[in-house]
Design a protein around this motif. Sequence first.
Motif, PDB file in Angstrom:
ATOM      1  N   PRO A 252       0.798  -1.230   0.000  1.00  0.00           N
ATOM      2  CA  PRO A 252       0.000   0.000   0.000  1.00  0.00           C
ATOM      3  C   PRO A 252       0.833   1.283   0.000  1.00  0.00           C
ATOM      4  O   PRO A 252       0.428   2.302  -0.569  1.00  0.00           O
ATOM      5  N   GLU A 253       2.024   1.221   0.588  1.00  0.00           N
ATOM      6  CA  GLU A 253       2.866   2.410   0.675  1.00  0.00           C
ATOM      7  C   GLU A 253       3.914   2.497  -0.435  1.00  0.00           C
ATOM      8  O   GLU A 253       4.597   3.515  -0.569  1.00  0.00           O
ATOM      9  N   ASN A 254       4.050   1.438  -1.231  1.00  0.00           N
ATOM     10  CA  ASN A 254       5.100   1.446  -2.259  1.00  0.00           C
ATOM     11  C   ASN A 254       4.786   0.427  -3.353  1.00  0.00           C
ATOM     12  O   ASN A 254       4.745  -0.773  -3.109  1.00  0.00           O
ATOM     13  N   LYS A 255       4.547   0.943  -4.560  1.00  0.00           N
ATOM     14  CA  LYS A 255       4.300   0.059  -5.710  1.00  0.00           C
ATOM     15  C   LYS A 255       5.295   0.348  -6.833  1.00  0.00           C
ATOM     16  O   LYS A 255       5.006   0.110  -8.005  1.00  0.00           O
ATOM     17  N   SER A 256       6.471   0.865  -6.451  1.00  0.00           N
ATOM     18  CA  SER A 256       7.471   1.177  -7.476  1.00  0.00           C
ATOM     19  C   SER A 256       8.861   0.623  -7.144  1.00  0.00           C
ATOM     20  O   SER A 256       9.780   0.779  -7.934  1.00  0.00           O
ATOM     21  N   PHE A 257       8.999  -0.028  -5.997  1.00  0.00           N
ATOM     22  CA  PHE A 257      10.313  -0.540  -5.604  1.00  0.00           C
ATOM     23  C   PHE A 257      10.582  -1.881  -6.286  1.00  0.00           C
ATOM     24  O   PHE A 257       9.842  -2.857  -6.124  1.00  0.00           O
ATOM     25  N   LEU A 258      11.666  -1.913  -7.023  1.00  0.00           N
ATOM     26  CA  LEU A 258      12.018  -3.091  -7.806  1.00  0.00           C
ATOM     27  C   LEU A 258      12.545  -4.222  -6.920  1.00  0.00           C
ATOM     28  O   LEU A 258      13.394  -4.002  -6.068  1.00  0.00           O
ATOM     29  N   ILE A 259      12.014  -5.410  -7.134  1.00  0.00           N
ATOM     30  CA  ILE A 259      12.593  -6.609  -6.530  1.00  0.00           C
ATOM     31  C   ILE A 259      13.397  -7.280  -7.647  1.00  0.00           C
ATOM     32  O   ILE A 259      12.854  -7.932  -8.533  1.00  0.00           O
ATOM     33  N   SER A 260      14.679  -7.087  -7.600  1.00  0.00           N
ATOM     34  CA  SER A 260      15.586  -7.435  -8.693  1.00  0.00           C
ATOM     35  C   SER A 260      15.372  -8.843  -9.242  1.00  0.00           C
ATOM     36  O   SER A 260      15.079  -9.787  -8.505  1.00  0.00           O
ATOM     37  N   GLU A 261      15.555  -8.964 -10.561  1.00  0.00           N
ATOM     38  CA  GLU A 261      15.514 -10.264 -11.208  1.00  0.00           C
ATOM     39  C   GLU A 261      16.583 -11.192 -10.649  1.00  0.00           C
ATOM     40  O   GLU A 261      16.462 -12.413 -10.718  1.00  0.00           O
ATOM     41  N   ALA A 262      17.619 -10.598 -10.073  1.00  0.00           N
ATOM     42  CA  ALA A 262      18.688 -11.408  -9.468  1.00  0.00           C
ATOM     43  C   ALA A 262      18.163 -12.262  -8.316  1.00  0.00           C
ATOM     44  O   ALA A 262      18.749 -13.302  -7.991  1.00  0.00           O
ATOM     45  N   VAL A 263      17.056 -11.840  -7.695  1.00  0.00           N
ATOM     46  CA  VAL A 263      16.457 -12.650  -6.628  1.00  0.00           C
ATOM     47  C   VAL A 263      15.977 -13.973  -7.213  1.00  0.00           C
ATOM     48  O   VAL A 263      16.199 -15.053  -6.644  1.00  0.00           O
ATOM     49  N   ARG A 264      15.337 -13.903  -8.390  1.00  0.00           N
ATOM     50  CA  ARG A 264      14.952 -15.145  -9.074  1.00  0.00           C
ATOM     51  C   ARG A 264      16.182 -15.880  -9.593  1.00  0.00           C
ATOM     52  O   ARG A 264      16.207 -17.107  -9.650  1.00  0.00           O
ATOM     53  N   GLY A 265      17.207 -15.099  -9.954  1.00  0.00           N
ATOM     54  CA  GLY A 265      18.454 -15.721 -10.390  1.00  0.00           C
ATOM     55  C   GLY A 265      19.103 -16.554  -9.299  1.00  0.00           C
ATOM     56  O   GLY A 265      19.832 -17.516  -9.568  1.00  0.00           O
ATOM     57  N   GLU A 266      18.834 -16.191  -8.055  1.00  0.00           N
ATOM     58  CA  GLU A 266      19.369 -16.942  -6.910  1.00  0.00           C
ATOM     59  C   GLU A 266      18.400 -18.026  -6.438  1.00  0.00           C
ATOM     60  O   GLU A 266      18.580 -18.601  -5.363  1.00  0.00           O
ATOM     61  N   GLY A 267      17.341 -18.262  -7.242  1.00  0.00           N
ATOM     62  CA  GLY A 267      16.475 -19.414  -6.963  1.00  0.00           C
ATOM     63  C   GLY A 267      15.076 -19.110  -6.459  1.00  0.00           C
ATOM     64  O   GLY A 267      14.286 -20.032  -6.228  1.00  0.00           O
TER      65      GLY A 267
END
Length: 535
Positions: A252-267
Motif C-alpha cells: 500500500p505504501e510502495n508500488k514502485s520498488f524493484l525486486i531485482s531479477e537477481a532474486v529469481r536468479g538466486e532461486g
Amino acid sequence: MDNYRYLIDFDTDKIRKEYYDIIIIGSGIAGVYTALELPEKYNIVIITKETIDISNSVLAQGGIAVSLDKEDSPELHFKDTIYAGAGLCDENSVWVLVNEAAKNIEALCKYGVNFDKKENKDELSLTREGAHSKNRIIHAGDTTGKEVCDKLISIVKARKNVKIKERTFAIDILTDNDVCKGVLSYDEDCDQYIYYVSSVVINAAGGFGQLYLNTTNPEVATGDGVSLAYRAGAELMDMEFVQFHPTVLFHPENKSFLISEAVRGEGAILRNVFGERFMPKYHELNELAPRDIVSRAIFSEMKKTESDHVYLDITFKDKNYLESRFPNIYKKCLNYGIDISKDYIPVAPAEHYCMGGVKTDVFGRTNIKGFFACGEVACSGIHGANRLASNSLLEGLVFGRKIGEEVSKILAENISLDTSFHLSYKKNRIKKQIDKKRIKTDIQNLMTKYVGIIRNREGMIIAKNKIDQYYSVICDMYNTSIEDFEIQNMVLLARIVIEAALEREESRGAHYRTDFQSTDDINWKRNIIKVIQKK
C-alpha cells in the motif's frame, strides 16, 4: 515542419547563451560515462533535469551482463540477447555490445567501481537473470546502478573541462536544415531560458516510464529526450515495445520498488495468492523466462485468482545470506514488515523500460547531423522486442564509448563553432487554465489499462481518442513551466506509442495483442519508424 516545432517562443539574440564543444543531456550512466570517454581538451556541459544523482541508472539493482566465465562467451551472450529480442534485434549492434562489454567493465573497475568478488577476491562474482543461459551478471550487492553512478559522478565532478548544470530542463534542440545547433533549456534555479550553443549534442535523457501508473522509473522519466528529438525531426523506432518488470513490490505504501531479477536468479520462485507455484505451466525456463513471458504469466495468475498481486518466495535462503546478497531489498522490505527470510514478498508487474527510442547506429548517430543518442532514450536495435536482463547499463557504457570515439573524430576535424546562427520563433499560443495533474493521471490510467501488458485494438482506440482530445487542447497552449513542458511531452509520446502499437498487428516480445496473438514473421519482422511529417 509541424505547426508547433518548439514548445516556447524565443529569439536566440535575446536570451542568455553559453558556448560549449559538447552538450550532454542527462546524468545517468550513459551521459556521465560518455563525458568521461571524451578527451579532456573539450569543453563539456552536462544538463540534467533534477540533481545529478537522480536517474533510472541509479535505481538499477541487478547488475551488468558481461561474458567473463570460462564456460561463457560473447557468442552465447549474443544468442541470449537475440532470443529475448524475439526476432527484432539488430545483429550488428548486438555484436558490438557483447564483444565490447569486457573492456568497458575493465574501465569501470579502473574507475574504482566496487563490484562483488568471489571468495578468492580476484574474480568478479557472477549471477544469472532471466533468459541468460550462463552466469554473467556482475553486481554490487543489489544497488549496482548506484555504485557505478556514484563512482562515475565523483570522477566527472573533478574534471575541470566538465560543467554540470542541475535542475535544468532541456526543452528542445535547435536545428537548421537537419543540422544540430544546440539546446534550448530552462534553468529552474535562476528562472530563465538559456541557449546552450554547440554543434554536438548527446541525448542521454532516459525513458518515459511516467506514462504508466506504476513504474520503477523516477518522477523525472517523462520522455523529454525522446519528445524533443521527435519534434526536431529525428526518427523514432520500436516505440510499441514497453517492458514491464515482473516483480515490483506490491505494498500500500510502495508500488514502485524493484525486486531485482537477481532474486529469481538466486532461486526464488513465484507463487499465486494460494501459495501455488505457477511458472512451470507457462515456460520451460520457469521463473527465468524472458521478462515479457513472466509478466504475462503473473498477469494471467492474478486474473485467475482475482487478486492484484502474486508472491516471490526466497525463504529457503537464510537471513545472513539475504542480508549480504540483497542488503537494500532486505532492508526495504523489512521497513514494510516483510522479513524475506521468512515471508513471501508481494509483487506485481510495473512498467520498467522502453525498448524504443531515438533511432541510432552503433556510433549513436541519428538522422540529424551532430545529434547523438545513448542509453534508454536511444534505439540502436539491441533490445529488439524485449530487452534481455542487465543489458541496459551495459548499453550505456558500450555506446557511450562509441559516441566518444565518433565525436572526438568530428571535433578533431572541425572544432570551429558556428556563432552566426540566429533563430526567432513565435506562434500564436493561448494561455490556458487546465488541470495538468489530472491529465497526467488520466494518461497514466489509459496507458496502463489499454496499452500495457495485454493490448487489443478496441482498448487502444479508446486510449487514442482520449489522448487525441488532450492533444487538441494543449497543442497551442502557452507553455511557461516544467509542468507544461512535461504534459506536452507525455501527450505526444502517448500518441506515438499507441499509434505504433495499433500499427503492429501481431504479438511479439513485450507487445502482446489478444486480437493478434500470433507472431507474424512474414509481415511484421521489421521495425516501425515514426518521424514527424514536414510541411
